[in-house]
Scaffold this active site. Sequence first.
Site, short mmCIF file in Angstrom:
data_model
loop_
_atom_site.label_atom_id
_atom_site.label_comp_id
_atom_site.label_asym_id
_atom_site.label_seq_id
_atom_site.Cartn_x
_atom_site.Cartn_y
_atom_site.Cartn_z
N GLU A 163 28.20 23.85 27.35
CA GLU A 163 29.13 23.60 28.46
C GLU A 163 29.24 22.10 28.68
OE1 GLU A 163 31.25 25.14 30.64
OE2 GLU A 163 31.45 23.15 31.54
N ARG A 219 45.07 26.06 47.11
CA ARG A 219 44.16 26.95 47.83
C ARG A 219 43.39 26.19 48.89
NH1 ARG A 219 42.84 31.60 44.76
NH2 ARG A 219 44.00 31.62 42.83
N TYR A 228 43.14 36.40 51.87
CA TYR A 228 42.14 37.48 51.81
C TYR A 228 40.74 36.91 51.98
CZ TYR A 228 42.05 36.39 46.71
OH TYR A 228 41.98 35.79 45.48
C1 LIG Z 1 36.13 24.72 38.18
C2 LIG Z 1 37.11 25.89 38.13
C3 LIG Z 1 37.57 26.47 39.33
C4 LIG Z 1 38.44 27.57 39.30
N1 LIG Z 1 38.81 28.14 40.48
C5 LIG Z 1 39.54 29.28 40.47
C6 LIG Z 1 39.84 29.97 41.68
O1 LIG Z 1 39.48 29.52 42.74
N2 LIG Z 1 40.56 31.13 41.63
C7 LIG Z 1 40.99 31.64 40.45
O2 LIG Z 1 41.62 32.71 40.44
N3 LIG Z 1 40.73 31.01 39.28
C8 LIG Z 1 40.01 29.85 39.27
N4 LIG Z 1 39.73 29.20 38.10
C9 LIG Z 1 40.28 29.74 36.88
C10 LIG Z 1 39.52 30.94 36.40
O3 LIG Z 1 38.14 30.83 36.59
C11 LIG Z 1 39.81 31.02 34.91
O4 LIG Z 1 41.17 30.84 34.67
C12 LIG Z 1 39.50 32.37 34.36
O5 LIG Z 1 38.30 32.82 34.88
C13 LIG Z 1 39.43 32.24 32.85
O6 LIG Z 1 38.09 31.98 32.49
P1 LIG Z 1 37.72 31.18 31.20
O7 LIG Z 1 36.26 31.39 31.01
O8 LIG Z 1 38.64 31.52 30.08
O9 LIG Z 1 38.02 29.68 31.55
P2 LIG Z 1 37.35 28.72 32.61
O10 LIG Z 1 36.82 29.48 33.77
O11 LIG Z 1 38.35 27.64 32.83
O12 LIG Z 1 36.06 28.11 31.85
C14 LIG Z 1 36.12 27.27 30.71
C15 LIG Z 1 34.80 26.53 30.64
O13 LIG Z 1 34.75 25.82 29.41
C16 LIG Z 1 34.28 24.52 29.65
N5 LIG Z 1 34.81 23.68 28.58
C17 LIG Z 1 36.09 23.30 28.38
N6 LIG Z 1 36.21 22.56 27.27
C18 LIG Z 1 34.96 22.48 26.74
C19 LIG Z 1 34.44 21.86 25.57
N7 LIG Z 1 35.21 21.18 24.71
N8 LIG Z 1 33.11 21.98 25.32
C20 LIG Z 1 32.29 22.67 26.17
N9 LIG Z 1 32.75 23.27 27.30
C21 LIG Z 1 34.07 23.19 27.57
C22 LIG Z 1 34.81 24.18 31.04
O14 LIG Z 1 34.08 23.13 31.65
C23 LIG Z 1 34.63 25.50 31.76
O15 LIG Z 1 33.34 25.64 32.33
C24 LIG Z 1 38.89 28.08 38.07
C25 LIG Z 1 38.44 27.49 36.85
C26 LIG Z 1 37.55 26.41 36.88
C27 LIG Z 1 37.04 25.79 35.57
#
Ligand SMILES: Cc1cc2nc3c(=O)[nH]c(=O)nc-3n(C[C@H](O)[C@H](O)[C@H](O)COP(=O)(O)OP(=O)(O)OC[C@H]3O[C@@H](n4cnc5c(N)ncnc54)[C@H](O)[C@@H]3O)c2cc1C
Length: 288
Positions: A40, A193, A229
């Site tokens: 991460e 938000r 909500y």
């Molecule tokens: C900080 C944050 C807050 C959010 N808040 C909300 C919210 O309030 N409500 C909502 O509905 N959705 C929110 N989202 C979006 C939602 O969590 C995601 O769109 C959804 O859960 C998809 O999840 P994901 O694991 O594909 O991506 P994400 O949840 O975006 O996670 C991707 C992870 O990969 C990490 N990452 C990225 N590039 C690299 C790299 N090159 N090397 C290592 N790590 C990397 C990021 O730091 C992150 O932790 C948020 C996302 C984040 C990151």
Amino acid sequence: MVTSESEHRPLNVLISGAGIGGLAAAAALRQAGHLVQVFERSSFKNEYGAAVSISPNANGILRELGLALEDVGGVNAAKVNEYGADGALYRTIDTAGFAQRYKYPWQYIHRVDLHSGLKDIVTSPTGTGTPATIHLGHRVSSVDNDTATLTLENGERIHGDLVIAADGVNSVLRNNVDHSGIHPSPFGLSTYRFLIPADVLYADPQTRRFIETGEFELWSGGNNKLVLYPCRSGTVLNCAFLITDENPHENKKAAAFLYLDYNFAHDARAHAAGLLAANAGVQMQSVC
Ligand SMILES: Cc1cc2nc3c(=O)[nH]c(=O)nc-3n(C[C@H](O)[C@H](O)[C@H](O)COP(=O)(O)OP(=O)(O)OC[C@H]3O[C@@H](n4cnc5c(N)ncnc54)[C@H](O)[C@@H]3O)c2cc1C
């Protein structure tokens, strides 16, 4: 990216990204007996976010992974009330009955609580399988598909049996799988938000109803929407403005408040929205 011997021993799995997707994958793979490392880029020090709505199908998967959302502040969805641009109640959906109909409930959860809950089941010394390791502050810069090798920004190379790209919407690893050059682009809608503590809302008779019913409210004003909500065991109200980018104001926060002022035709709702915004007094964050 799976070696031929993988069927006979636990796989060494490397996951890029410890967001919701990466941690959920880590929990499932740990449960299935594999050895998981997650890389991460962030330090998790400033995890932020607002509420996320978890539908019954996702809820069932989380429970199978060992995470019951009510244990980490999840709120059961009672009812959805959808209002039209004229302020009239357009329809209601009885979401309280979803647990009977779909086996699992519809719940609301703060993203940080969901993220922490997943992190705990992934790394807990108790539970099925070997605890996964999360390497914070490790940015992945590329992957070699043929050898299942991650290269980190610091030059370190990590070999595994299987690589999972869970590095979010701006994934750097996506192009290793899909060569068509997909890049995310704005689709014309931004979400802002903010969270209001329940005690602030309870203190004002005019805003109390937004928190005490546990209901999901969707207010439409043309193409713009306001969604309300509860989360965090009902101690916080999640408010989200969905604002179209055709809005002439470059400052989206100002646009959101103008929207509150002018776009709700119905006086009572405009008044209530104004009260909510005034009570909030907090920063709004764009999440898309
Ligand atoms: C900080 C944050 C807050 C959010 N808040 C909300 C919210 O309030 N409500 C909502 O509905 N959705 C929110 N989202 C979006 C939602 O969590 C995601 O769109 C959804 O859960 C998809 O999840 P994901 O694991 O594909 O991506 P994400 O949840 O975006 O996670 C991707 C992870 O990969 C990490 N990452 C990225 N590039 C690299 C790299 N090159 N090397 C290592 N790590 C990397 C990021 O730091 C992150 O932790 C948020 C996302 C984040 C990151």
